[in-house]
Design an enzyme around this catalytic site. Structure first.
Site, mmCIF file in Angstrom:
data_model
loop_
_atom_site.group_PDB
_atom_site.id
_atom_site.type_symbol
_atom_site.label_atom_id
_atom_site.label_comp_id
_atom_site.label_asym_id
_atom_site.label_seq_id
_atom_site.Cartn_x
_atom_site.Cartn_y
_atom_site.Cartn_z
ATOM 1 N N ASP A 1 12.441 -28.946 0.334
ATOM 2 C CA ASP A 1 12.281 -27.784 -0.242
ATOM 3 C C ASP A 1 13.036 -28.115 -1.974
ATOM 4 O O ASP A 1 14.307 -28.309 -2.016
ATOM 5 C CB ASP A 1 12.988 -26.150 0.350
ATOM 6 C CG ASP A 1 12.017 -25.652 -0.763
ATOM 7 O OD1 ASP A 1 11.684 -25.976 -1.762
ATOM 8 O OD2 ASP A 1 12.285 -24.227 -0.141
ATOM 9 N N ASP B 1 8.272 -33.985 0.183
ATOM 10 C CA ASP B 1 7.295 -33.053 0.167
ATOM 11 C C ASP B 1 8.349 -31.766 1.365
ATOM 12 O O ASP B 1 9.028 -32.476 2.275
ATOM 13 C CB ASP B 1 6.063 -32.911 0.308
ATOM 14 C CG ASP B 1 5.210 -31.842 0.328
ATOM 15 O OD1 ASP B 1 4.246 -32.151 -0.769
ATOM 16 O OD2 ASP B 1 5.019 -31.430 0.804
ATOM 17 N N TYR C 1 1.391 -18.772 -12.637
ATOM 18 C CA TYR C 1 1.248 -20.112 -12.392
ATOM 19 C C TYR C 1 1.476 -20.980 -13.904
ATOM 20 O O TYR C 1 2.164 -21.659 -14.641
ATOM 21 C CB TYR C 1 0.427 -20.572 -12.098
ATOM 22 C CG TYR C 1 -0.778 -21.941 -11.971
ATOM 23 C CD1 TYR C 1 0.425 -22.702 -10.727
ATOM 24 C CD2 TYR C 1 -0.998 -22.322 -12.435
ATOM 25 C CE1 TYR C 1 0.090 -24.038 -10.703
ATOM 26 C CE2 TYR C 1 -1.144 -23.741 -12.782
ATOM 27 C CZ TYR C 1 -1.589 -24.607 -11.543
ATOM 28 O OH TYR C 1 -1.595 -26.096 -11.330
ATOM 29 N N THR D 1 -8.352 -31.861 -4.770
ATOM 30 C CA THR D 1 -7.418 -31.965 -3.747
ATOM 31 C C THR D 1 -7.413 -31.246 -2.260
ATOM 32 O O THR D 1 -8.241 -30.944 -2.631
ATOM 33 C CB THR D 1 -5.797 -31.259 -3.816
ATOM 34 O OG1 THR D 1 -6.184 -30.038 -4.280
ATOM 35 C CG2 THR D 1 -5.777 -32.507 -5.543
ATOM 36 N N LYS E 1 3.602 -23.160 -16.175
ATOM 37 C CA LYS E 1 3.433 -24.725 -16.921
ATOM 38 C C LYS E 1 3.174 -24.568 -18.094
ATOM 39 O O LYS E 1 3.807 -25.761 -18.708
ATOM 40 C CB LYS E 1 1.478 -24.997 -16.162
ATOM 41 C CG LYS E 1 0.884 -24.612 -14.704
ATOM 42 C CD LYS E 1 1.684 -26.347 -14.332
ATOM 43 C CE LYS E 1 1.576 -26.374 -12.766
ATOM 44 N NZ LYS E 1 2.604 -28.079 -12.186
#
Ligand code: NAD
Length: 255
Positions: A66, A38, A158, A193, A162
């Site tokens: 990254d 991460d 986004y 989350t 996806k």
């Protein structure tokens, strides 16, 4: 009893986020040797500490990088080999969102979201494929979204990334079948989350109890409920499954 990923070396990106952390923990519980990656150093340290506390003897290596930088891909594979050995499972999970209608989308946001949500997975996959092919049971699980097939207004960038992940998953499954590598995708529905808790500025318990109208189960998923389908696809239990898209969405398509 044999655990489902006993001894397998698994790399999981976005490991400090909700779904990545839950998957890292479940993989450790199932005997995998896990490299969590991460870019968020404090979150990564906190998640690694939580997993080590929850899973005594966890074989866990945490790495702050990254993944949008192409060079990170070779570095991740080298670190995995160094820590545990060749990569056998790859979970491409790191992702960012952009909340802009397409009419206002800038070249900068497009480039960033494509770099993280698509190209980082493409580069890491390419770097890990020699290991995944050599082991004879390599498995890649790409994390897409229900919005890949069910778009909504305001997050077109986004949703496009996806959808591209699903396309890449199928092309790769085609190309890699002959090399013994399975490639599948999971499309999570609304999953509670820390990102969403922060974004909505509400209490976790409140949100968990709230009625959600977009799926049959009428609630958010817990990240662990997404980690289980990822685990299954990663494991030999899914040995005849490749090129598949698994909807873990509480029954959205039925509505
Ligand atoms: N939570 C949901 O409702 C939901 C629904 C559908 C799909 N998803 C997808 O599941 C995945 C995980 O989502 P989440 O809710 O756990 O999100 P999250 O924001 O909690 O976690 C994503 C993690 O990826 C990391 N990350 C982002 N860019 C990175 C980069 N360039 N390099 C390294 N790490 C990077 C972030 O620091 C974060 O820890 C994402 O791909 C997301 O799009 C989530």
């Amino acid at each position: 009893m044999a655990r489902r990923l006993d001894g397998r070396v698994a790399v999981i990106t976005g490991g400090a986020g909700g779904i990545g952390a839950a998957t890292g923990r479940l993989f450790c519980e199932e005997g995998a040797r896990v490299v969590l990656v991460d870019r968020d150093a404090p979150a990564m340290a906190a998640v690694a500490a939580e997993i080590r506390a929850a899973v005594p003897g966890a074989a866990l290596h945490d790495l702050v990088l990254d993944t949008a930088e192409e060079a990170a891909a070779d570095r991740i594979v080298a670190e995995a080999r160094n820590a545990f050995g060749p990569v056998e499972v790859l979970v491409n999970n790191a992702g960012i969102r952009a909340y802009e209608p397409l009419a206002e989308a800038t070249a900068e946001t497009w480039q960033r979201i494509i770099a993280v949500n698509l190209l980082s997975h493409a580069h890491l996959t390419r770097a890990a494929l020699p290991d995944l092919r050599a082991c004879g049971h390599g498995s890649i699980v790409n994390i897409s979204s229900t919005h890949a097939v069910n778009p909504r207004p305001g997050m077109g960038q986004y949703d496009a990334t996806k959808a591209a992940i699903l396309s890449m998953t199928r092309s790769l499954a085609f190309e890699e079948a002959a090399h013994g590598v399975r490639v599948n995708a999971v499309c999570p529905g609304l999953t509670l989350t820390p990102f969403h808790v922060r974004r909505l500025g509400r209490d976790h318990a409140d949100l968990a109890a709230e009625r959600v109208d977009n799926c049959l189960l009428r609630r958010w998923a817990d990240p662990r409920e997404i980690a289980f389908p990822i685990l299954w696809l990663a494991s030999d239990e899914a040995s005849y499954v490749t090129g598949a898209t698994l909807m873990a969405d509480g029954g959205q398509k039925v509505l």
